[in-house]
Design a protein around this motif. Sequence first.
Motif, short mmCIF file in Angstrom:
data_model
loop_
_atom_site.label_atom_id
_atom_site.label_comp_id
_atom_site.label_asym_id
_atom_site.label_seq_id
_atom_site.Cartn_x
_atom_site.Cartn_y
_atom_site.Cartn_z
N SER A 187 0.77 -1.14 -0.14
CA SER A 187 0.00 -0.09 -0.09
C SER A 187 0.69 1.32 0.03
CB SER A 187 -0.87 0.22 1.42
OG SER A 187 -1.68 1.25 1.37
N PRO A 188 0.91 2.03 -1.28
CA PRO A 188 1.48 3.48 -1.10
C PRO A 188 0.90 4.32 -0.07
CG PRO A 188 0.34 2.97 -3.15
CD PRO A 188 0.45 1.49 -2.30
N TRP A 189 -0.54 4.11 0.15
CA TRP A 189 -0.87 5.01 1.17
C TRP A 189 -0.63 4.64 2.56
CZ3 TRP A 189 -3.82 4.04 5.50
CH2 TRP A 189 -4.72 5.08 5.91
N LEU A 190 -0.29 3.77 2.93
CA LEU A 190 0.07 3.32 4.12
C LEU A 190 1.55 3.82 4.28
CD1 LEU A 190 -0.97 -0.20 5.46
CD2 LEU A 190 -1.18 1.96 6.73
N ALA A 191 2.39 3.40 3.14
CA ALA A 191 3.78 3.82 3.29
C ALA A 191 3.79 5.63 3.41
CB ALA A 191 4.58 3.60 1.86
N HIS A 192 3.10 6.29 2.48
CA HIS A 192 3.09 7.69 2.89
C HIS A 192 2.56 8.05 4.06
CE1 HIS A 192 2.36 11.97 1.72
NE2 HIS A 192 0.97 11.88 2.29
N LYS A 193 1.67 7.55 4.66
CA LYS A 193 1.18 7.83 6.13
C LYS A 193 2.23 7.79 6.93
CE LYS A 193 -3.33 9.12 5.30
NZ LYS A 193 -3.52 10.74 5.46
N LEU A 194 3.02 6.45 6.92
CA LEU A 194 3.94 6.29 8.09
C LEU A 194 5.25 7.14 7.80
CD1 LEU A 194 3.82 2.37 7.90
CD2 LEU A 194 3.22 3.69 9.77
N ALA A 195 5.33 7.47 6.64
CA ALA A 195 6.53 8.60 6.43
C ALA A 195 6.07 9.95 6.78
CB ALA A 195 6.90 8.65 4.94
N GLY A 217 -9.52 -1.43 -1.12
CA GLY A 217 -8.29 -2.05 -1.67
C GLY A 217 -7.78 -0.68 -2.61
N ALA A 218 -8.63 -0.06 -3.35
CA ALA A 218 -8.30 0.96 -4.48
C ALA A 218 -7.77 2.14 -3.46
CB ALA A 218 -9.60 1.36 -5.28
N ALA A 219 -8.41 2.48 -2.52
CA ALA A 219 -7.94 3.96 -1.73
C ALA A 219 -6.45 3.31 -1.09
CB ALA A 219 -8.60 3.93 -0.61
N LEU A 220 -6.19 2.27 -0.64
CA LEU A 220 -5.15 1.97 -0.14
C LEU A 220 -3.85 1.84 -1.29
CD1 LEU A 220 -5.92 -0.92 2.47
CD2 LEU A 220 -5.25 1.54 3.06
N ALA A 221 -4.33 1.80 -2.26
CA ALA A 221 -3.34 1.62 -3.56
C ALA A 221 -3.30 2.91 -4.16
CB ALA A 221 -3.65 0.77 -4.66
N ASN A 222 -3.86 3.91 -3.40
CA ASN A 222 -3.85 5.33 -4.08
C ASN A 222 -4.56 5.58 -5.42
OD1 ASN A 222 -2.66 6.53 -1.94
ND2 ASN A 222 -0.91 6.63 -2.62
#
Length: 886
Positions: free
Chosen positions: A537-545, A878-883
């Motif tokens: 998930s790029p969404w999760l990666a972005h949030k964590l960064a 799933g779409a939201a988590l994949a941006n």
Amino acid sequence: MTDLATQRLAELDRSALPLEDPEFEAGLRSLLAFSEYAFDMVRRYPEAIAADWRDGLFARELAETPLAIDLDAAGSDEARAMAELRRARHRALFRILWRDVNGIVDIIQALAEQSLLAEQLTAAALRLAKARLANFGTPRDGDGKALDLVIFGLGKLGGRELNFSSDIDLVYACAGPGETDGARHITAEQYFMKLGTQVSQLLSRVTEDGFCYRVDLRLRPFGDAGRLVLSANAMEQYFQREGRQWERYAWIKARTIAGDHEAGSEILAMLRPFVYRRYLDFGAFESLREMKAMIRAQVERRELVDHIKLGRGGIREIEFFAQAHQLIRGGREPSLRNRSLLATLDALVELGDVPADQAEQLVTAYAFMRRLENRFQQVRDDQTHQPPAATAVRDAIAGSLGFDDWAALEEVWQAHRDYVADAFNAVFADPDVEQAQISDRWSQLWVDPASSEEPATEIIEAFKSGTAVRALGQRSRGRLDRLMPRVLADLEPGEDSTTLRRILDVIASISRRSTYLTMLTEQDEVRGHLIKLCAASPWLAHKLAAHPLMLDELLARRRTVAASSPLEHLQRRLGTAEGDLELEMEILREVRDSRRIGLAAGFLDGAQDIQAVAQGLSEVADALLQSIYELAWRDLVDRHGQPGGDDPAFAVIGYGTLGGRELLIESDLDLVFLYSGAEEGQTAGPRSVSNAQFFTRLSQRILHLLTTQTASGRLFDVDTRLRPNGRGGLLVSSMAAFETYQKAEAWTWEQQALTRARWVAGSPKLRDPFDTVRREVLCQNRDTEKLAQDVVEMRDKMRAELDRSDDEWFDLKQGRGGRVDLEFLSQYARLRWSGEHPELLEPRGTAETFRVLGELDLCERAGRLIDAYYALQRASLGAALANRNP
């Protein structure tokens, strides 16, 4: 065992003791069987012991029995004062020994009574010391307020876990500067230095009556080199500038035990941010591991293998186990900020950090070893942590604890040590020991990317030359160098450069807080999970960064997230802000993000299904709204006073996915605000406004708190267009006006929206009135053909305006056959049949409505529609988590 007790009993002055009482004789024998101290006390103070027995003090808690000490008679006579203190100690300590050995109290109660005795004697010594310094008068600050010494108890005294024969860790402080008002003027600092010295001497000097306590003052700022007494300001400056990691550990248990308790509480509150960091502090592992390594070296050097405190699997390892968790997470979990080891373990179980069975076994081991430690010290009133050498005394100790002999006791002791050692090593395993298991390939790739043929060399070189890495200090860079070969080994970077870039973005963002580097190095499971999530998930990666504090949620996989409700957790966190609105707003965002990330992570790794994610996100939103309502109400009442009139109340009504408990990541909130009570009433404050103005401003304040942009973003996007008359209507409506509108003026689409509406926050008094209006509106008789026509027309209008489907992509929400079609179908069914089937009133969610329709035989395809709705929900998330736009 009996022979030794009989022999000692024969040497006593039997006439002075109540030996005619068989209960007294039996209890005394149990002490004399192993305790030379007890034997000595009975010989020296038989009359006092007999008097205490006849007065029933042996059956009473120490807190119920005042110390047998005449402070006034002692006055300024130092010898008399010391004698009074020491004899009072022996008399009380003998009763504690009796109650412990004869099973009247458990070990935890015995430790608490031993701590209370030290506290009482310290307070008595302080009073006696003041009497000796009476000619100086009372120290006062510049405003004439009397000052007093603050005496902190640290270590086991602070935690109310003091050994039978222990030194006491004290730190002296005072509120601030001043001078005395007596015949001989001196500064407050000079006075308190003299007073602290007197207290220490009164407690620790050895006389013919022995001593009270060995006083250890080395835990004060700067240790032996520091001043004996520091002011609150001096302590604050020290801990801000020079406080060391081990001092955080020492001050966990700090407690004001004598003197100025108010000033002591203020100083401890000031020190709280030093002890409990706001962020997750995994550097605690490192420092406690270093402390344990020094202890282990000392144990081996001095051959202290059977040291019950410091040896392998000993008491100290249980303490470190609990305190490591406190130092790591205490800044964010108020329940971990306590002095008691057992209370800490309970909190860790409640939070899901420690399994209940593990905590239970650690408690059992702790109680066993503390009781045995007490026995070792009860032999001669010595501060020893090892068993006595004499076999007979060992066997007598074993007998006092219910064992046949020492060998039987030692077998149980060894089992406890093994369990504790395993639990300790699982937490404190040294990652450097595992370093050899990492291939040289990955170490070389990190140390010298240019020399490697790995395809990821350019990415790693760019990362190493970036601003974040170049700005690191030596300590942080060392931690990064330990972490990165592990990351590269876990990741296999040649296979997925996209994931590598994402994980490096996260590491760059956390590198300024080296404790997070330590966490990822220490916690293989967390590191692996982070890599997996960044890959998924790029969404999760972005949030964590963007918000590295959210890395805590990676640990939630090992905890029971539902151990406390979102509202309970949020209210605990807000309680730490102490009314600081800026900090409260940050806490609201932290809790929202952490729960979102935790639920998203659970969805990605299969631990949470879509129903649980939607329910969890909705519960978090409910908790946030209730907390924001309370903050906004507080602010408005502070400004205008309480609204008056006939029992006024306010409610936040959730519509849409919030009302249906179907929220997804990044969903906005559809809200309507209602109030009840006398509309003509006024608030009671000096800046009085009408109730209508108060509730309008309350609504505006809630919206402001929800939508204000901060460094952590805004909490939610909010839509209030579902209120009566939409954008043209009032922001907040009275319950009466809302009822009139819904029954006489609302459009069909507004009543469709009402099917999913529910009370979510505010005063519970409006929950039932709102539900009554909703029920009456939904149960109205309707022209079914007109209803169907209105629903279809509105759906066609929405699709024409909002459907983003094209030849390549399908709009999961607005497309034909998408989520909104299913929502409209369920809303139509409720409007059509609720009057005949009130069972349809309760479910607000789409899938739950289809389930009820199926049970009522009103929808033969209910199961397929439920599956379709959940499939669309899963795809949308799933779409939201994949941006990607869903």
